[in-house]
Design an enzyme around this catalytic site. Structure first.
Site, mmCIF file in Angstrom:
data_model
loop_
_atom_site.group_PDB
_atom_site.id
_atom_site.type_symbol
_atom_site.label_atom_id
_atom_site.label_comp_id
_atom_site.label_asym_id
_atom_site.label_seq_id
_atom_site.Cartn_x
_atom_site.Cartn_y
_atom_site.Cartn_z
ATOM 1 N N SER A 174 0.811 -0.884 -0.208
ATOM 2 C CA SER A 174 0.149 0.214 0.024
ATOM 3 C C SER A 174 0.947 1.317 -0.200
ATOM 4 O O SER A 174 0.684 2.613 -0.628
ATOM 5 C CB SER A 174 -1.037 -0.296 1.460
ATOM 6 O OG SER A 174 0.170 0.101 2.414
ATOM 7 N N HIS A 183 -0.984 5.833 6.896
ATOM 8 C CA HIS A 183 -0.468 5.654 5.460
ATOM 9 C C HIS A 183 -0.413 7.098 5.540
ATOM 10 O O HIS A 183 -0.921 8.012 5.548
ATOM 11 C CB HIS A 183 -1.429 5.440 4.360
ATOM 12 C CG HIS A 183 -1.705 3.389 4.188
ATOM 13 N ND1 HIS A 183 -2.302 2.651 5.248
ATOM 14 C CD2 HIS A 183 -1.152 2.875 3.594
ATOM 15 C CE1 HIS A 183 -2.060 1.559 5.458
ATOM 16 N NE2 HIS A 183 -1.430 1.533 4.366
#
Length: 261
Positions: A36, A242
């Protein structure tokens, strides 16, 4: 045993020679592999089951350099096993440049963060520390096999292995609703540093170029005044922990550029 953020155990690995290749960006065939942090989770424009975004660092590099060809097969949630089974087909002997982030999901990045969000300081630290056995038993072989297969599929490519940012500012007294305490932040950051050290050791042993992103993200951790990483996010929850758009543009992209200089 649960797969959690590891603590480094240095292993001795034979160095695999790196193929020399000096193609200019306009002549390069570039493939982005990984998880990711390479697909672009956290950035605007995510799409598909792999949550790829043109605002991830590979897409930003492509836009800035206009290589001959560019393909991202990075996928949210990917492990080293996933990379080996479903991403390597994108590589050929004509591939000039490969970038990759991998390893965080193998060691249980998401379960560790969830656990630390829900439990106390000592239980969080214990979960991070439990990863030592997993790293010793499993990750040396996984990193070694993954990097060897990348080299076999792309024998002429420059391969850049990027690390993970240190997630948390450890000085801020408050981290918002459901935010991590300072001891939890220190435990998770410790695990991230040691995970990066392990990735660096195996990447360099494979003859690949290591790119540490911690300097680029310094001063921009979660809980700090100017974060380049999402904290706990409700919509969409996948963005949690993230990079933000700034994290990819001003953190990861400069780290890739520095590795290619």
């Amino acid at each position: 045993m649960k797969r959690l953020v590891p603590v480094l155990v240095v292993a001795t690995i034979l160095l695999i020679p790196t193929a020399a290749h000096a193609a200019a960006p306009a002549d390069q065939d570039y493939v982005a592999l990984g998880d990711s942090y390479s697909s672009g989770v956290g950035a605007p424009g995510q799409s598909g089951t792999c949550l790829r975004s043109p605002n991830a660092y590979p897409g930003l590099w492509d836009a800035a350099n206009d290589p001959a060809t560019y393909k991202s097969v990075a996928c949210s949630g990917a492990t080293t096993d996933d990379l080996r089974s479903s991403q390597l087909s994108a590589l050929t002997a004509a591939t000039d440049l490969v970038s990759v982030t991998i390893g965080g999901n193998d060691v249980g990045f998401a379960p560790t963060i969830i656990t630390c969000t829900l439990v106390g300081d000592s239980a969080c630290a214990a979960k991070v520390d439990e990863s030592l056995e997993y790293l010793r038993d499993e990750m040396p072989a996984k990193f070694t096999a993954t990097y060897a297969e990348i080299r076999a599929k792309a024998p002429n490519a420059k391969v850049v292995v990027l690390g993970y940012p240190i997630l948390f500012d450890e000085a801020a007294t408050s981290c918002g609703f459901a935010g991590m305490s300072i001891p939890k932040r220190k435990s998770i950051n410790k695990g991230a540093r040691e995970l990066n050290a392990a990735i660096r050791a195996y990447a360099q042993a494979a003859g690949f170029t290591w790119s540490d992103v911690t300097d680029e993200f310094a001063g921009h951790g979660i809980c700090g005044a100017s974060p380049w990483l999402h904290g706990l996010t409700v919509l969409p929850p996948t963005n949690s922990f993230h990079p933000t758009a700034n994290g990819y543009r001003y953190g990861y992209l400069p780290a890739l550029n520095a590795a290619l200089a």
